[in-house]
Every structure is written in C-alpha cells, then in structure tokens.
Design a protein around this motif. Structure first.
Motif, mmCIF file in Angstrom:
data_model
loop_
_atom_site.group_PDB
_atom_site.id
_atom_site.type_symbol
_atom_site.label_atom_id
_atom_site.label_comp_id
_atom_site.label_asym_id
_atom_site.label_seq_id
_atom_site.Cartn_x
_atom_site.Cartn_y
_atom_site.Cartn_z
ATOM 1 N N LEU A 1 -3.296 5.930 -4.702
ATOM 2 C CA LEU A 1 -4.625 5.450 -4.339
ATOM 3 C C LEU A 1 -5.328 4.716 -5.481
ATOM 4 O O LEU A 1 -5.894 3.636 -5.254
ATOM 5 N N PRO A 2 -5.345 5.245 -6.718
ATOM 6 C CA PRO A 2 -6.030 4.497 -7.781
ATOM 7 C C PRO A 2 -5.457 3.099 -8.000
ATOM 8 O O PRO A 2 -6.212 2.147 -8.245
ATOM 9 N N GLU A 3 -4.130 2.959 -7.894
ATOM 10 C CA GLU A 3 -3.505 1.643 -8.048
ATOM 11 C C GLU A 3 -3.919 0.705 -6.916
ATOM 12 O O GLU A 3 -4.195 -0.479 -7.142
ATOM 13 N N GLN A 4 -3.967 1.249 -5.700
ATOM 14 C CA GLN A 4 -4.342 0.420 -4.561
ATOM 15 C C GLN A 4 -5.808 0.000 -4.647
ATOM 16 O O GLN A 4 -6.159 -1.136 -4.325
ATOM 17 N N LEU A 5 -6.662 0.908 -5.095
ATOM 18 C CA LEU A 5 -8.077 0.563 -5.261
ATOM 19 C C LEU A 5 -8.247 -0.557 -6.293
ATOM 20 O O LEU A 5 -9.043 -1.483 -6.097
ATOM 21 N N ALA A 6 -7.484 -0.485 -7.369
ATOM 22 C CA ALA A 6 -7.556 -1.539 -8.387
ATOM 23 C C ALA A 6 -7.063 -2.868 -7.837
ATOM 24 O O ALA A 6 -7.649 -3.925 -8.104
ATOM 25 N N SER B 1 0.803 -1.230 0.000
ATOM 26 C CA SER B 1 0.000 0.000 0.000
ATOM 27 C C SER B 1 0.832 1.274 0.000
ATOM 28 O O SER B 1 0.443 2.272 -0.612
ATOM 29 N N GLU C 1 -7.120 -3.759 -4.671
ATOM 30 C CA GLU C 1 -8.147 -4.226 -3.739
ATOM 31 C C GLU C 1 -9.301 -4.909 -4.477
ATOM 32 O O GLU C 1 -9.799 -5.959 -4.053
ATOM 33 N N LYS C 2 -9.712 -4.289 -5.582
ATOM 34 C CA LYS C 2 -10.806 -4.875 -6.371
ATOM 35 C C LYS C 2 -10.421 -6.259 -6.876
ATOM 36 O O LYS C 2 -11.201 -7.219 -6.757
ATOM 37 N N ARG D 1 2.097 2.454 -3.584
ATOM 38 C CA ARG D 1 1.131 2.665 -4.651
ATOM 39 C C ARG D 1 0.353 3.958 -4.425
ATOM 40 O O ARG D 1 0.076 4.336 -3.281
#
Length: 265
Positions: free
Chosen positions: A227-232, A222, A234-235, A225
């Motif tokens: 935020l957008p990379e981490q959200l992806a 985390s 996580e998904k 990365r």
C-alpha cells in the motif's frame, strides 16, 4: 479519414481513423492463427502506435470468421521449439508496450478466441464481444502451458481457482460466461459489434489520454506493490496529470458547468 498502412494481403493490417488505430489480424483462411510473419507484423504495428502521440485509442480485431484461433500449428508442427521462440519473442516484446501506452486498448471479439487469441484479449483494457463468440484457453489440449501473458492476466481477472479450472480443463465457454467471469466487459449482438466498438473507441479517443495511461499503469501494478508504494505511485501520477492541459481543461469545465474538451495532452 481512414487509412491502411499495409497491403490487403499482409498478415496484419494497421488502420488509422483519426485518433483511433486498429490492428486487424488478417489470416482469415487460418482463423487468424499467429505465425511468425504475423507476430513480427504485430510487434511492428504496436511499436508504431506506441510511438505516435496522436493515437488515443487502439482496437484489436480479426478478419474473417473469428478473432484468433491461437498459434499457427503448421509452424509449430514443422519446428516446435524454434517455431515457438520465433512467434513468442515478438509477441512478448509487443505486450508490455500495449500495457504501458497511454491509449486505451479495446479487443473486439467475434467467433473463436482460443489459445493465444484468448491470451491477447486478456491483455486488453476493455473487451467487447459478440453474443456468438466462443472462448477456450485450449493450451492443455495440445499438451503445453499457456503463453502471451495468460498466466499473469487470467488469475488477476477471475481469481486463481477459476483460472486454474479454465487452464486445466481446456473447455470452451460462451460469451455470457466470459461476461460473468469478467473476461469481457460487454456482450452485444454480432450485427452490432463493429458499431458498438467504434462508439466506444470514439468515446475513449476523446478522453484525457495521459490520465488514461496513468490509470492503466497504476491498476496493472497495484497487485505487485504494498500500500505505501502504491500510494506514492498514485501521488506521482496525480501530480504529473495535474500539470497537463487536459487537467486544466477538466477543472475549468467543472467550474463553468460544462462538458470538458480534452486534447490528449
């Protein structure tokens, strides 16, 4: 059923008790200081447990009076440069395997955890320590920088300023200080250490192992990365877990108002 996959005199003992694997450092006369044979045995044991889907929790611990006193100074005195290379190469191959495996890794710490011993426990997912445990990064006292992941893990756990203090002063600190700093998760009386560790390992070994692995990898990545990379990420991880047997069991148990029974798949 408990089994041991090495001779009693081996520098590292790999023990198996059901879904729990224990890697026990076994050079008690040298306070479990890491020499080349121990480093190679550690890599081999980590490779074994990482490749075994039946392992659902891993415990790191030491025989004798302490967890680990760091690198073996006899080896390093005899041949400083090559000795360091020969010890660190297998250790550096083992640590990413521990970090990436699904099974949670618990460090059970008593006595001294110094140098590479402290570095190793920093790389565990959960650390439980005896009240009498003592910690010291110690490298600076030998005129060297740190190794075994300490420069990666310590600032993430305690913050940069405190990490530099611990590294540059090379002072020992107690278990209560380690707890306050977040270096350990729990401190217990020395007499209760093995029992408390076993209970924690059993709890984790009964959990959703695939989800544990996804959570470990997400948390460790985390800070590197956006935020957008981490959200992806996580998904992707959630979608993967949603297809597991354990997720179906967890959802069904929730609807039935029952405790879930996870198979680790």
């Amino acid at each position: 059923m408990k089994t041991t996959a090495a001779a009693p005199t081996a520098p590292l003992l790999l023990e198996r008790n059901g879904a729990i694997a224990t890697l026990r450092f076994n050079r008690p006369d040298a306070l479990n200081a890491i020499d080349v044979p121990m480093a190679n045995a550690f890599l081999a044991a980590v490779q074994t447990v990482a490749a075994d889907p039946g392992v659902r929790a891993v415990v790191l611990c030491g025989n004798g009076k302490g967890f680990m006193a760091g690198g073996d100074l006899t080896t390093l005195r005899a041949n400083p440069v090559q000795g360091a290379i020969d010890i660190l190469t297998p250790l550096n191959a083992a640590l990413p395997l521990l970090a990436q495996m699904n099974a949670p890794v618990i460090a059970q710490v008593h006595g001294a955890a110094a140098g590479a011993g402290l570095s190793l426990l920093l790389m565990a997912d959960y650390v439980i320590a005896a009240e009498s445990a003592r910690f010291n990064l110690a490298y600076i006292n030998l005129g060297t920088s740190c190794d075994v992941g300490a420069s990666w893990a310590l600032p993430r756990i305690v913050g940069l300023r405190k990490a530099l203090e611990i590294a540059l002063l090379g002072e020992a600190f107690a278990a209560d200080d380690a707890l306050r700093l977040g270096i350990v998760n729990r401190v217990v009386p020395a007499a209760d250490l093995e029992t408390a560790t076993a209970a924690l390992a059993q709890r984790l070994a009964a959990g959703p192992t695939v989800a544990y692995g996804a959570m470990k990898r997400l948390m460790r990545a985390s800070m590197d990365r956006a935020l957008p990379e981490q959200l992806a990420a996580e998904k992707d991880a959630f979608v993967h877990c949603a297809g597991t047997e354990d997720f179906r069991a967890g959802v069904e148990a929730f609807h039935q108002r029952q405790s879930p029974s996870f198979a680790g798949r």
